[in-house]
Design a protein around this motif. Structure first.
Motif, PDB file in Angstrom:
ATOM      1  N   TYR A  15       0.854  -1.201   0.000  1.00 51.22           N
ATOM      2  CA  TYR A  15       0.000   0.000   0.000  1.00 51.22           C
ATOM      3  C   TYR A  15       0.881   1.240   0.000  1.00 51.22           C
ATOM      4  O   TYR A  15       1.954   1.239   0.628  1.00 51.22           O
ATOM      5  CB  TYR A  15      -0.876  -0.003   1.269  1.00 51.22           C
ATOM      6  N   PRO A  16       0.540   2.320  -0.708  1.00 53.08           N
ATOM      7  CA  PRO A  16      -0.725   2.534  -1.431  1.00 53.08           C
ATOM      8  C   PRO A  16      -0.713   2.036  -2.879  1.00 53.08           C
ATOM      9  O   PRO A  16      -1.723   2.174  -3.559  1.00 53.08           O
ATOM     10  CB  PRO A  16      -0.869   4.058  -1.383  1.00 53.08           C
ATOM     11  N   LEU A  17       0.413   1.461  -3.343  1.00 59.57           N
ATOM     12  CA  LEU A  17       0.478   1.025  -4.746  1.00 59.57           C
ATOM     13  C   LEU A  17      -0.610   0.027  -5.094  1.00 59.57           C
ATOM     14  O   LEU A  17      -1.125   0.019  -6.219  1.00 59.57           O
ATOM     15  CB  LEU A  17       1.854   0.393  -5.043  1.00 59.57           C
ATOM     16  N   THR A  18      -0.953  -0.824  -4.127  1.00 56.34           N
ATOM     17  CA  THR A  18      -1.904  -1.903  -4.400  1.00 56.34           C
ATOM     18  C   THR A  18      -3.265  -1.670  -3.741  1.00 56.34           C
ATOM     19  O   THR A  18      -4.062  -2.592  -3.645  1.00 56.34           O
ATOM     20  CB  THR A  18      -1.318  -3.241  -3.915  1.00 56.34           C
ATOM     21  N   LEU A  19      -3.515  -0.462  -3.317  1.00 54.94           N
ATOM     22  CA  LEU A  19      -4.799  -0.165  -2.680  1.00 54.94           C
ATOM     23  C   LEU A  19      -5.947  -0.344  -3.672  1.00 54.94           C
ATOM     24  O   LEU A  19      -7.000  -0.892  -3.331  1.00 54.94           O
ATOM     25  CB  LEU A  19      -4.787   1.257  -2.122  1.00 54.94           C
ATOM     26  N   ASN A  20      -5.718   0.111  -4.897  1.00 50.68           N
ATOM     27  CA  ASN A  20      -6.764   0.028  -5.919  1.00 50.68           C
ATOM     28  C   ASN A  20      -6.286  -0.686  -7.184  1.00 50.68           C
ATOM     29  O   ASN A  20      -6.922  -0.566  -8.238  1.00 50.68           O
ATOM     30  CB  ASN A  20      -7.257   1.438  -6.282  1.00 50.68           C
ATOM     31  N   ARG A  21      -5.188  -1.413  -7.051  1.00 51.85           N
ATOM     32  CA  ARG A  21      -4.624  -2.105  -8.214  1.00 51.85           C
ATOM     33  C   ARG A  21      -4.000  -3.411  -7.757  1.00 51.85           C
ATOM     34  O   ARG A  21      -3.245  -3.420  -6.778  1.00 51.85           O
ATOM     35  CB  ARG A  21      -3.568  -1.223  -8.883  1.00 51.85           C
ATOM     36  N   LEU A  25      -0.657  -6.811 -11.676  1.00 52.88           N
ATOM     37  CA  LEU A  25      -0.831  -5.888 -12.791  1.00 52.88           C
ATOM     38  C   LEU A  25       0.004  -4.616 -12.636  1.00 52.88           C
ATOM     39  O   LEU A  25      -0.064  -3.719 -13.487  1.00 52.88           O
ATOM     40  CB  LEU A  25      -2.312  -5.528 -12.966  1.00 52.88           C
ATOM     41  N   LEU A  26       0.812  -4.543 -11.571  1.00 51.62           N
ATOM     42  CA  LEU A  26       1.754  -3.429 -11.453  1.00 51.62           C
ATOM     43  C   LEU A  26       2.807  -3.562 -12.560  1.00 51.62           C
ATOM     44  O   LEU A  26       3.216  -4.665 -12.913  1.00 51.62           O
ATOM     45  CB  LEU A  26       2.439  -3.439 -10.091  1.00 51.62           C
ATOM     46  N   PRO A  27       3.272  -2.434 -13.092  1.00 50.11           N
ATOM     47  CA  PRO A  27       4.243  -2.515 -14.188  1.00 50.11           C
ATOM     48  C   PRO A  27       5.651  -2.857 -13.703  1.00 50.11           C
ATOM     49  O   PRO A  27       6.110  -2.366 -12.673  1.00 50.11           O
ATOM     50  CB  PRO A  27       4.203  -1.110 -14.792  1.00 50.11           C
ATOM     51  N   VAL A  28       6.299  -3.717 -14.463  1.00 44.94           N
ATOM     52  CA  VAL A  28       7.719  -4.027 -14.294  1.00 44.94           C
ATOM     53  C   VAL A  28       8.349  -3.926 -15.678  1.00 44.94           C
ATOM     54  O   VAL A  28       7.919  -4.617 -16.606  1.00 44.94           O
ATOM     55  CB  VAL A  28       7.941  -5.435 -13.708  1.00 44.94           C
ATOM     56  N   ALA A  29       9.301  -3.019 -15.823  1.00 48.82           N
ATOM     57  CA  ALA A  29       9.950  -2.797 -17.118  1.00 48.82           C
ATOM     58  C   ALA A  29       8.918  -2.532 -18.214  1.00 48.82           C
ATOM     59  O   ALA A  29       9.027  -3.038 -19.331  1.00 48.82           O
ATOM     60  CB  ALA A  29      10.848  -3.966 -17.481  1.00 48.82           C
ATOM     61  N   GLY A  30       7.887  -1.759 -17.859  1.00 53.19           N
ATOM     62  CA  GLY A  30       6.953  -1.295 -18.862  1.00 53.19           C
ATOM     63  C   GLY A  30       5.804  -2.214 -19.201  1.00 53.19           C
ATOM     64  O   GLY A  30       4.991  -1.881 -20.072  1.00 53.19           O
ATOM     65  N   GLN A  31       5.685  -3.354 -18.527  1.00 54.63           N
ATOM     66  CA  GLN A  31       4.541  -4.210 -18.775  1.00 54.63           C
ATOM     67  C   GLN A  31       4.083  -4.857 -17.478  1.00 54.63           C
ATOM     68  O   GLN A  31       4.861  -4.984 -16.531  1.00 54.63           O
ATOM     69  CB  GLN A  31       4.867  -5.281 -19.824  1.00 54.63           C
ATOM     70  N   PHE A  62      -8.543  -7.595 -13.977  1.00 64.12           N
ATOM     71  CA  PHE A  62      -7.965  -8.728 -14.710  1.00 64.12           C
ATOM     72  C   PHE A  62      -8.777  -9.032 -15.966  1.00 64.12           C
ATOM     73  O   PHE A  62      -8.209  -9.383 -17.013  1.00 64.12           O
ATOM     74  CB  PHE A  62      -7.880  -9.964 -13.808  1.00 64.12           C
ATOM     75  N   GLU A  63     -10.087  -8.900 -15.884  1.00 64.02           N
ATOM     76  CA  GLU A  63     -10.922  -9.096 -17.068  1.00 64.02           C
ATOM     77  C   GLU A  63     -10.588  -8.053 -18.138  1.00 64.02           C
ATOM     78  O   GLU A  63     -10.545  -8.363 -19.332  1.00 64.02           O
ATOM     79  CB  GLU A  63     -12.402  -9.019 -16.698  1.00 64.02           C
ATOM     80  N   GLN A  64     -10.363  -6.820 -17.697  1.00 62.70           N
ATOM     81  CA  GLN A  64      -9.973  -5.765 -18.631  1.00 62.70           C
ATOM     82  C   GLN A  64      -8.639  -6.102 -19.280  1.00 62.70           C
ATOM     83  O   GLN A  64      -8.456  -5.930 -20.497  1.00 62.70           O
ATOM     84  CB  GLN A  64      -9.895  -4.421 -17.894  1.00 62.70           C
ATOM     85  N   TRP A  65      -7.689  -6.589 -18.482  1.00 63.17           N
ATOM     86  CA  TRP A  65      -6.397  -7.014 -19.043  1.00 63.17           C
ATOM     87  C   TRP A  65      -6.614  -8.127 -20.073  1.00 63.17           C
ATOM     88  O   TRP A  65      -6.013  -8.103 -21.157  1.00 63.17           O
ATOM     89  CB  TRP A  65      -5.474  -7.518 -17.920  1.00 63.17           C
ATOM     90  N   LEU A 110      -0.904 -30.221 -13.581  1.00 63.88           N
ATOM     91  CA  LEU A 110      -1.110 -28.830 -13.190  1.00 63.88           C
ATOM     92  C   LEU A 110       0.206 -28.159 -12.796  1.00 63.88           C
ATOM     93  O   LEU A 110       0.958 -28.683 -11.967  1.00 63.88           O
ATOM     94  CB  LEU A 110      -2.071 -28.810 -11.996  1.00 63.88           C
ATOM     95  N   VAL A 111       0.475 -27.003 -13.402  1.00 67.57           N
ATOM     96  CA  VAL A 111       1.584 -26.140 -12.992  1.00 67.57           C
ATOM     97  C   VAL A 111       0.978 -24.947 -12.258  1.00 67.57           C
ATOM     98  O   VAL A 111       0.053 -24.305 -12.766  1.00 67.57           O
ATOM     99  CB  VAL A 111       2.413 -25.649 -14.191  1.00 67.57           C
ATOM    100  N   ILE A 112       1.480 -24.661 -11.072  1.00 71.68           N
ATOM    101  CA  ILE A 112       0.969 -23.549 -10.271  1.00 71.68           C
ATOM    102  C   ILE A 112       2.111 -22.564 -10.034  1.00 71.68           C
ATOM    103  O   ILE A 112       3.231 -22.969  -9.695  1.00 71.68           O
ATOM    104  CB  ILE A 112       0.411 -24.045  -8.924  1.00 71.68           C
ATOM    105  N   ILE A 113       1.812 -21.285 -10.209  1.00 74.15           N
ATOM    106  CA  ILE A 113       2.833 -20.256 -10.049  1.00 74.15           C
ATOM    107  C   ILE A 113       2.196 -19.018  -9.440  1.00 74.15           C
ATOM    108  O   ILE A 113       1.029 -18.721  -9.696  1.00 74.15           O
ATOM    109  CB  ILE A 113       3.482 -19.935 -11.428  1.00 74.15           C
ATOM    110  N   ALA A 114       2.945 -18.312  -8.613  1.00 72.79           N
ATOM    111  CA  ALA A 114       2.428 -17.088  -8.008  1.00 72.79           C
ATOM    112  C   ALA A 114       2.529 -15.937  -8.997  1.00 72.79           C
ATOM    113  O   ALA A 114       3.519 -15.817  -9.729  1.00 72.79           O
ATOM    114  CB  ALA A 114       3.186 -16.759  -6.732  1.00 72.79           C
ATOM    115  N   GLY A 115       1.517 -15.082  -8.998  1.00 73.85           N
ATOM    116  CA  GLY A 115       1.494 -13.957  -9.921  1.00 73.85           C
ATOM    117  C   GLY A 115       2.451 -12.843  -9.569  1.00 73.85           C
ATOM    118  O   GLY A 115       2.555 -11.857 -10.307  1.00 73.85           O
ATOM    119  N   ASP A 116       3.161 -12.959  -8.441  1.00 73.08           N
ATOM    120  CA  ASP A 116       4.148 -11.950  -8.054  1.00 73.08           C
ATOM    121  C   ASP A 116       5.559 -12.531  -7.998  1.00 73.08           C
ATOM    122  O   ASP A 116       6.442 -11.941  -7.382  1.00 73.08           O
ATOM    123  CB  ASP A 116       3.777 -11.322  -6.715  1.00 73.08           C
TER     124      ASP A 116
END
Length: 257
Positions: A15-21, A25-31, A62-65, A110-116
């Motif tokens: 927080y606050p970067l992830t308060l509303n995001r 989906l935070l950018p890393v190297a432009g994506q 995520f749906e928008q992405w 099944l392959v499982i991976i964390a989104g961060d």
């Protein structure tokens, strides 16, 4: 083979970067971070579909992405809303895995991976190793610091790479090798995941499932090459952004040579 990307956390430490995001989906190297995760998975042969499990607060993003950028992903992606709204009613990572299994009718390797979790190297070798073993596999990484291990887990293996000891968040770690949020569960082990949940075990950290399962079935490890980033703070986010920008410049320079 299917894959689950764990993206239902609320990332309050950022927080606050992830308060509303959402963090993935935070950018890393432009994506978005999520796209780096999918790019690392891209060379894993036989993955036919990816389920991105998130929460009710961030499902729309995520749906928008998926509508705008998901068409360029290396796999077809389905966003799965776990229905939770905050830390007080979250399902936990294992709970989310179980939720996807049940609601999406997953009955496949099944392959499982964390989104961060970000990787400087692609994970093709992980896929190859999993096919050879056809047994549960945990990605492992040497963090080089015993204090760091206390935030993760302690692990020891035999000469064949099979887990012989695993402890989530150890108080007195003896090794700097840790299991990370990269897992392979072949189809025949999915009933064990359902059993773990049905018995009322802790549904939060996915390492707890490893700790429970390795005493019941052979569970192997695969060393992650290159660099691994667990994006849990603003500092690690900034470091990953810097490293991935350098990697992108290096690839661009190599392509132009």
């Amino acid at each position: 083979m299917k894959s689950i990307v764990l993206a239902a956390g609320y990332a309050t430490r950022l927080y606050p970067l992830t308060l509303n995001r959402p963090k993935p989906l935070l950018p890393v190297a432009g994506q978005p971070m999520l796209e780096h995760v999918l790019a690392a998975l891209a060379p894993v042969r036989d993955i036919t579909h990816v389920y991105i499990v998130t929460n009710a607060r961030f499902a729309d993003q995520f749906e928008q992405w998926a509508r705008t950028r998901g068409s360029h992903a290396p796999f077809p992606c389905t966003v799965v809303n776990d229905g939770t709204t905050d830390d007080s009613n979250k399902r936990g990572a294992i709970g989310d895995i179980h939720f996807v299994l049940e609601t999406q009718g997953v009955d496949d390797d099944l392959v499982i991976i964390a989104g961060d979790n970000l990787f400087s190297e692609p994970l093709a070798g992980f896929g190859e190793y999993c096919r050879q073993r056809h047994a549960p596999v945990l990605g492992v990484y040497d963090v080089g610091d015993l204090e760091q291990i206390k935030k993760y887990n302690a692990i020891s293996t035999d000469a064949d790479g099979r887990i012989r000891f695993f402890e989530e968040k150890p108080a007195q770690p003896r090794s700097t090798l840790t299991g990370i949020a990269l897992y392979y569960y072949p189809r025949q082990t999915l009933p064990l995941i359902r059993q773990y949940v049905a018995e009322g075990n802790n549904p939060d950290q996915p390492g707890r499932l490893v700790q429970w399962m390795y005493t019941r079935t052979p569970f192997y490890t695969w060393r992650v090459p290159g660099l691994w980033f667990d994006i849990g703070s603003k500092e690690t986010l900034e470091e990953a952004d810097r490293i991935f920008r350098e990697l992108a410049r290096g690839r661009a320079g190599g392509a132009g040579a």
